[in-house]
Structure formats: structure tokens, C-alpha cells
Enzyme design. Structure first.
Site, PDB file in Angstrom:
ATOM      1  N   HIS A 101       8.015   3.332 -34.778  1.00 15.95           N
ATOM      2  CA  HIS A 101       8.116   2.039 -35.454  1.00 15.95           C
ATOM      3  C   HIS A 101       7.258   2.058 -36.704  1.00 15.95           C
ATOM      4  O   HIS A 101       6.286   2.811 -36.796  1.00 15.95           O
ATOM      5  CB  HIS A 101       7.683   0.892 -34.524  1.00 15.95           C
ATOM      6  CG  HIS A 101       6.340   1.102 -33.907  1.00 15.95           C
ATOM      7  ND1 HIS A 101       6.149   1.900 -32.794  1.00 15.95           N
ATOM      8  CD2 HIS A 101       5.117   0.659 -34.256  1.00 15.95           C
ATOM      9  CE1 HIS A 101       4.864   1.920 -32.492  1.00 15.95           C
ATOM     10  NE2 HIS A 101       4.215   1.185 -33.362  1.00 15.95           N
ATOM     11  N   HIS A 103       5.098  -0.452 -39.210  1.00 15.18           N
ATOM     12  CA  HIS A 103       4.503  -1.771 -39.402  1.00 15.18           C
ATOM     13  C   HIS A 103       4.643  -2.170 -40.870  1.00 15.18           C
ATOM     14  O   HIS A 103       4.362  -1.357 -41.764  1.00 15.18           O
ATOM     15  CB  HIS A 103       2.992  -1.728 -39.127  1.00 15.18           C
ATOM     16  CG  HIS A 103       2.611  -1.357 -37.727  1.00 15.18           C
ATOM     17  ND1 HIS A 103       2.190  -2.284 -36.811  1.00 15.18           N
ATOM     18  CD2 HIS A 103       2.557  -0.153 -37.091  1.00 15.18           C
ATOM     19  CE1 HIS A 103       1.879  -1.675 -35.667  1.00 15.18           C
ATOM     20  NE2 HIS A 103       2.100  -0.375 -35.812  1.00 15.18           N
TER      21      HIS A 103
HETATM   22  P1  5GP Z   1       1.205   0.966 -32.524  1.00 21.88           P
HETATM   23  O1  5GP Z   1      -0.248   0.763 -32.206  1.00 21.88           O
HETATM   24  O2  5GP Z   1       1.918   1.739 -31.435  1.00 21.88           O
HETATM   25  O3  5GP Z   1       1.456   1.518 -33.887  1.00 21.88           O
HETATM   26  O4  5GP Z   1       1.805  -0.496 -32.578  1.00 21.88           O
HETATM   27  C1  5GP Z   1       2.380  -1.152 -31.515  1.00 21.88           C
HETATM   28  C2  5GP Z   1       2.494  -2.610 -31.926  1.00 21.88           C
HETATM   29  O5  5GP Z   1       3.452  -3.221 -31.101  1.00 21.88           O
HETATM   30  C3  5GP Z   1       1.204  -3.407 -31.783  1.00 21.88           C
HETATM   31  O6  5GP Z   1       0.871  -3.981 -33.040  1.00 21.88           O
HETATM   32  C4  5GP Z   1       1.536  -4.462 -30.719  1.00 21.88           C
HETATM   33  O7  5GP Z   1       0.959  -5.710 -31.014  1.00 21.88           O
HETATM   34  C5  5GP Z   1       3.040  -4.521 -30.786  1.00 21.88           C
HETATM   35  N1  5GP Z   1       3.701  -4.829 -29.519  1.00 21.88           N
HETATM   36  C6  5GP Z   1       3.463  -4.238 -28.320  1.00 21.88           C
HETATM   37  N2  5GP Z   1       4.305  -4.728 -27.376  1.00 21.88           N
HETATM   38  C7  5GP Z   1       5.089  -5.644 -28.011  1.00 21.88           C
HETATM   39  C8  5GP Z   1       6.164  -6.478 -27.561  1.00 21.88           C
HETATM   40  O8  5GP Z   1       6.548  -6.495 -26.394  1.00 21.88           O
HETATM   41  N3  5GP Z   1       6.754  -7.269 -28.495  1.00 21.88           N
HETATM   42  C9  5GP Z   1       6.339  -7.286 -29.811  1.00 21.88           C
HETATM   43  N4  5GP Z   1       6.999  -8.101 -30.641  1.00 21.88           N
HETATM   44  N5  5GP Z   1       5.336  -6.512 -30.257  1.00 21.88           N
HETATM   45  C10 5GP Z   1       4.712  -5.704 -29.379  1.00 21.88           C
END
Ligand code: 5GP
Ligand code: ZN
Length: 138
Positions: A101, A103
Site C-alpha cells: 500500500h 500512504h
Molecule cells: P504500514 O505501517 O503497514 O505502512 O501502514 C498500515 C496502515 O494501515 C496504518 O497507517 C494503519 O493505521 C492502517 N490500517 C490498519 N488496519 C486498517 C483497517 O482495517 N482499515 C483502515 N482503513 N486502515 C487500516
């Protein structure tokens, strides 16, 4: 390919509802549940890739232009002054959900700097050595 145990597969494919900003055949863009700032969005490919190392180049070629489009909408409609595009690969890089993903984090006048580091120091010879090591892996 989807992974039946992956929450972002379920969200991207509409099995779990989300605040969706944009959708097409390849991506769903949703709002992050734990936003770093107002409007923090996540671009999710509908196909499951663990991270950038697994991702299909054709999908990835479309991600940055989409991030730019989302960022411009944040500037125009949310009053953001700028935005960060962040993509984490691996737990040591802060990845917590292992479905690729991107951001898109809107930034507002006077808001805190969210993506920063303290610059270190390195000898030019050492930089050359490190560059050679990376080159060998390309
Ligand atoms: P990472 O740290 O893997 O780059 O980012 C994961 C992101 O996904 C985090 O910012 C977290 O807040 C978001 N996130 C985790 N679970 C969910 C979810 O079930 N729904 C949404 N909308 N965001 C999520
Ligand atoms: Zn997935």
C-alpha cells in the site's frame, strides 16, 4: 491473486466496508483508520502483493500518478499545502500490514514534520563501496 487472510485484500475488494476515495479495476483508495493527518489515504492494489519486491511493474507504474492525483485533490479540497507519499517495505521499515500500500498524507500549514530523519555522515570512499555493493544486486 487474493490472500483469504489479508485484511487489505478484503477491504480492496469491497468485502469489508471502508471510506473509499477512489476505485477502479486495479485499485481502491481508502482513508486510513489511524490517520497521521486529516485525510490520510492508502492506495491499495486489489491484487495481493506483499510489498514492492513482489509487485507487478504495470501496477506500480500507475501508483505514483494516482498518488499525485489524490494529493492534488487534498490540496484543492482539504486545504492541504503539501503531501507525503510513503511506502513501507518490511517490518524493520515500519510495514505493519503485509499487503502493498502507498500512504498519501496531506500536510497542513504549521503542522508537524512527519517524515524526517537526522542526516548522518559518511566518507566518500565508503559511499563508493556501498554503491558498488548495491549495484551488484541490480
Ligand atoms: P504500514 O505501517 O503497514 O505502512 O501502514 C498500515 C496502515 O494501515 C496504518 O497507517 C494503519 O493505521 C492502517 N490500517 C490498519 N488496519 C486498517 C483497517 O482495517 N482499515 C483502515 N482503513 N486502515 C487500516
Ligand atoms: Zn492482501
Amino acid at each position: 491473486m487474493r490472500d483469504g487472510n489479508c485484511i487489505f485484500c478484503k477491504i480492496a475488494n469491497g468485502e469489508i466496508p471502508s471510506a473509499t476515495v477512489y476505485e477502479d479495476e486495479i485499485f481502491r483508495v481508502i482513508l486510513d483508520l489511524g490517520p497521521a493527518s486529516r485525510g490520510h489515504a492508502l492506495i491499495l492494489p486489489k491484487e495481493h502483493f506483499k510489498d514492492l519486491c513482489e509487485a507487478d511493474p504495470a501496477t506500480m507504474a500507475k501508483i505514483l500518478p494516482l498518488a499525485g492525483k489524490i494529493g492534488m485533490a487534498m490540496k484543492e479540497k482539504l486545504g492541504a499545502n503539501g503531501f507525503n507519499v510513503v511506502q513501507n517495505n518490511g517490518a524493520s521499515a515500519g510495514q505493519t500490514v503485509f499487503h502493498l500500500h502507498v500512504h498519501v498524507i496531506p500536510r497542513y500549514e504549521g503542522g508537524p514534520v512527519m517524515v524526517s530523519w537526522t542526516p548522518g555522515e559518511e566518507e566518500p570512499k565508503e559511499l563508493e563501496k556501498i554503491a558498488e555493493m548495491i549495484k551488484k544486486g541490480l
